[in-house]
Design a protein around this motif. Structure first.
Motif, PDB file in Angstrom:
ATOM      1  N   GLU A  79       0.819  -1.207   0.000  1.00 31.63           N
ATOM      2  CA  GLU A  79       0.000   0.000   0.000  1.00 31.63           C
ATOM      3  C   GLU A  79       0.860   1.267   0.000  1.00 31.63           C
ATOM      4  N   LEU A  80       2.062   1.182   0.591  1.00 30.70           N
ATOM      5  CA  LEU A  80       2.944   2.348   0.571  1.00 30.70           C
ATOM      6  C   LEU A  80       3.661   2.503  -0.763  1.00 30.70           C
ATOM      7  N   TYR A  81       4.130   1.385  -1.314  1.00 29.28           N
ATOM      8  CA  TYR A  81       4.935   1.443  -2.524  1.00 29.28           C
ATOM      9  C   TYR A  81       4.434   0.439  -3.542  1.00 29.28           C
ATOM     10  N   GLY A  82       3.122   0.437  -3.756  1.00 31.34           N
ATOM     11  CA  GLY A  82       2.507  -0.562  -4.611  1.00 31.34           C
ATOM     12  C   GLY A  82       2.621  -0.243  -6.083  1.00 31.34           C
ATOM     13  N   SER A  83       2.173  -1.201  -6.881  1.00 31.05           N
ATOM     14  CA  SER A  83       2.179  -1.029  -8.319  1.00 31.05           C
ATOM     15  C   SER A  83       0.800  -0.552  -8.768  1.00 31.05           C
ATOM     16  N   GLY A  84       0.558  -0.593 -10.070  1.00 31.95           N
ATOM     17  CA  GLY A  84      -0.735  -0.172 -10.587  1.00 31.95           C
ATOM     18  C   GLY A  84      -0.691   1.264 -11.079  1.00 31.95           C
ATOM     19  N   ASP A  85      -1.849   1.867 -11.249  1.00 26.38           N
ATOM     20  CA  ASP A  85      -1.948   3.227 -11.777  1.00 26.38           C
ATOM     21  C   ASP A  85      -2.589   4.122 -10.720  1.00 26.38           C
ATOM     22  N   PRO A  86      -1.786   4.701  -9.803  1.00 24.18           N
ATOM     23  CA  PRO A  86      -2.374   5.525  -8.742  1.00 24.18           C
ATOM     24  C   PRO A  86      -3.060   6.769  -9.269  1.00 24.18           C
ATOM     25  N   ARG A  87      -2.623   7.297 -10.416  1.00 20.98           N
ATOM     26  CA  ARG A  87      -3.271   8.493 -10.954  1.00 20.98           C
ATOM     27  C   ARG A  87      -4.714   8.188 -11.343  1.00 20.98           C
ATOM     28  N   ALA A  88      -4.935   7.032 -11.984  1.00 16.51           N
ATOM     29  CA  ALA A  88      -6.298   6.651 -12.352  1.00 16.51           C
ATOM     30  C   ALA A  88      -7.146   6.455 -11.105  1.00 16.51           C
ATOM     31  N   ARG A  89      -6.558   5.856 -10.075  1.00 14.11           N
ATOM     32  CA  ARG A  89      -7.291   5.672  -8.824  1.00 14.11           C
ATOM     33  C   ARG A  89      -7.662   7.008  -8.212  1.00 14.11           C
ATOM     34  N   ASP A  90      -6.714   7.953  -8.210  1.00 12.63           N
ATOM     35  CA  ASP A  90      -6.990   9.283  -7.663  1.00 12.63           C
ATOM     36  C   ASP A  90      -8.137   9.953  -8.411  1.00 12.63           C
ATOM     37  N   ARG A  91      -8.122   9.856  -9.744  1.00 13.33           N
ATOM     38  CA  ARG A  91      -9.187  10.475 -10.534  1.00 13.33           C
ATOM     39  C   ARG A  91     -10.546   9.845 -10.213  1.00 13.33           C
ATOM     40  N   ASP A  92     -10.548   8.514 -10.090  1.00 12.07           N
ATOM     41  CA  ASP A  92     -11.798   7.823  -9.780  1.00 12.07           C
ATOM     42  C   ASP A  92     -12.338   8.242  -8.414  1.00 12.07           C
ATOM     43  N   LEU A  93     -11.444   8.339  -7.434  1.00 11.18           N
ATOM     44  CA  LEU A  93     -11.874   8.714  -6.092  1.00 11.18           C
ATOM     45  C   LEU A  93     -12.417  10.140  -6.053  1.00 11.18           C
ATOM     46  N   LEU A  94     -11.776  11.029  -6.789  1.00 11.98           N
ATOM     47  CA  LEU A  94     -12.259  12.406  -6.814  1.00 11.98           C
ATOM     48  C   LEU A  94     -13.661  12.503  -7.420  1.00 11.98           C
ATOM     49  N   LYS A  95     -13.963  11.639  -8.384  1.00 12.73           N
ATOM     50  CA  LYS A  95     -15.279  11.660  -9.020  1.00 12.73           C
ATOM     51  C   LYS A  95     -16.396  11.253  -8.064  1.00 12.73           C
ATOM     52  N   VAL A  96     -16.065  10.363  -7.102  1.00 12.34           N
ATOM     53  CA  VAL A  96     -17.126   9.794  -6.267  1.00 12.34           C
ATOM     54  C   VAL A  96     -16.943  10.134  -4.792  1.00 12.34           C
ATOM     55  N   GLU A  97     -16.153  11.172  -4.492  1.00 11.79           N
ATOM     56  CA  GLU A  97     -15.849  11.467  -3.099  1.00 11.79           C
ATOM     57  C   GLU A  97     -17.098  11.766  -2.268  1.00 11.79           C
ATOM     58  N   ARG A  98     -18.039  12.534  -2.829  1.00 14.33           N
ATOM     59  CA  ARG A  98     -19.241  12.887  -2.075  1.00 14.33           C
ATOM     60  C   ARG A  98     -20.092  11.645  -1.817  1.00 14.33           C
ATOM     61  N   MET A  99     -20.146  10.761  -2.794  1.00 13.87           N
ATOM     62  CA  MET A  99     -20.895   9.525  -2.607  1.00 13.87           C
ATOM     63  C   MET A  99     -20.250   8.666  -1.518  1.00 13.87           C
ATOM     64  N   MET A 100     -18.920   8.632  -1.496  1.00 14.73           N
ATOM     65  CA  MET A 100     -18.227   7.857  -0.472  1.00 14.73           C
ATOM     66  C   MET A 100     -18.527   8.405   0.913  1.00 14.73           C
ATOM     67  N   GLU A 101     -18.542   9.710   1.042  1.00 15.18           N
ATOM     68  CA  GLU A 101     -18.823  10.307   2.350  1.00 15.18           C
ATOM     69  C   GLU A 101     -20.213   9.923   2.850  1.00 15.18           C
ATOM     70  N   ARG A 102     -21.163   9.726   1.902  1.00 16.41           N
ATOM     71  CA  ARG A 102     -22.527   9.351   2.293  1.00 16.41           C
ATOM     72  C   ARG A 102     -22.680   7.857   2.544  1.00 16.41           C
ATOM     73  N   LEU A 103     -22.012   7.031   1.733  1.00 15.19           N
ATOM     74  CA  LEU A 103     -22.288   5.598   1.747  1.00 15.19           C
ATOM     75  C   LEU A 103     -21.356   4.772   2.630  1.00 15.19           C
ATOM     76  N   LEU A 104     -20.130   5.214   2.792  1.00 15.26           N
ATOM     77  CA  LEU A 104     -19.182   4.403   3.559  1.00 15.26           C
ATOM     78  C   LEU A 104     -19.515   4.423   5.048  1.00 15.26           C
ATOM     79  N   PRO A 105     -19.360   3.267   5.740  1.00 17.90           N
ATOM     80  CA  PRO A 105     -19.462   3.285   7.202  1.00 17.90           C
ATOM     81  C   PRO A 105     -18.426   4.257   7.768  1.00 17.90           C
ATOM     82  N   PRO A 106     -18.735   4.932   8.873  1.00 18.02           N
ATOM     83  CA  PRO A 106     -17.790   5.918   9.424  1.00 18.02           C
ATOM     84  C   PRO A 106     -16.384   5.373   9.626  1.00 18.02           C
ATOM     85  N   ASP A 107     -16.275   4.132  10.123  1.00 18.83           N
ATOM     86  CA  ASP A 107     -14.953   3.548  10.332  1.00 18.83           C
ATOM     87  C   ASP A 107     -14.201   3.411   9.018  1.00 18.83           C
ATOM     88  N   ALA A 108     -14.900   2.986   7.962  1.00 22.22           N
ATOM     89  CA  ALA A 108     -14.249   2.816   6.669  1.00 22.22           C
ATOM     90  C   ALA A 108     -13.813   4.158   6.097  1.00 22.22           C
TER      91      ALA A 108
END
Length: 253
Positions: A79-108
């Motif tokens: 998780e600190l030094y992983g592979s994959g495409d972190p930029r694509a992940r960042d873009r995806d997270l930014l698109k759904v951030e408000r939904m995550m704040e509503r849907l995710l359990p508080p701990d998550a």
């Protein structure tokens, strides 16, 4: 830029202020391209991160060799030094951030914010290290000199604390069957909504911590070894990055 997750009331009761996730995600995405105009430093950054991942595997070889802790060591390093495409992940997270704040359990949600805060801080510290490293192959002496030159001792201590808190959170979720069940039930909706990467992160962490059957000693070992390495680096001591014997490291039951 300092972004902090508020956590009143103990390690498993966080209050995530509105806008915190957006600020963290935006800053994290910005840091991906910190060396866009300096390709040589961008290459050095990749070299540094690979070197640090190898260092971590060496420091925690005894834990990685233990079947009880192997998955947890892999989880932290990946998780600190992983592979994959972190930029694509960042873009995806930014698109759904408000939904995550509503849907995710508080701990998550709190665990996610802590993980991104750790990534932001790690990226900032790594960028400073790259600028301070001597030319040529990265060596322990060169790394140690750059580490001391950068300083930022309080941020180094916070980096260790964040990793410990993320582990506490995952261990807490493992011990709460209802919350753990909610995370697993969210798999389909999470992927459909566009934050499957987050879901996979949480599930990988839960699997690793479930296999341990209690993470207190493991997390204490991580915290203590990293703090000792930090102290040794700043004090110019020999073998600051864990080259001591297994007996000197102390056991984890």
């Amino acid at each position: 830029m300092k972004l902090r997750v508020s956590h009143p009331g103990g390690p498993h009761r966080r209050r995530i202020e509105s806008g915190t996730l957006h600020k963290l995600l935006t800053r994290n995405a910005e840091l991906r391209d910190v060396f866009r105009a300096e390709p040589e430093l961008a290459r050095r950054l990749k070299d540094l991160q690979s070197w640090q991942a190898r260092r971590l595997l060496g420091t925690y070889k005894d834990l990685h060799d233990d079947p009880r802790y192997r998955h947890a060591v892999d989880f932290f390093i990946r998780e600190l030094y992983g592979s994959g495409d972190p930029r694509a992940r960042d873009r995806d997270l930014l698109k759904v951030e408000r939904m995550m704040e509503r849907l995710l359990p508080p701990d998550a949600l709190a665990a996610l914010c802590l993980a991104i805060e750790l990534e932001v801080l790690s990226q900032e510290l790594d960028a400073d290290l790259v600028r301070a490293l001597p030319e040529g192959a990265i060596t322990e002496d060169g790394y140690a000199g750059a580490y001391r030159s950068v300083g930022r001792r309080a941020d180094r201590d916070r980096q260790i604390d964040l990793a410990h808190r993320i582990g506490e959170y995952l261990d807490g979720v493992v011990q709460k069957p209802l919350v753990r069940a909610l995370v697993h039930l969210a798999r389909g909706p999470a992927h459909a909504a566009g934050f499957g990467g987050l879901q996979d992160f949480l599930e990988r962490g839960l699997v690793a911590f479930e296999k341990m059957g209690g993470a207190e000693q493991f997390l204490a070992a991580i915290r203590d070894r990293e703090r000792q390495a930090m102290e040794d680096l700043f004090a110019c001591r020999d073998a600051p990055l864990g080259a001591e014997s297994d007996e000197d490291k102390g056991s984890v039951a």
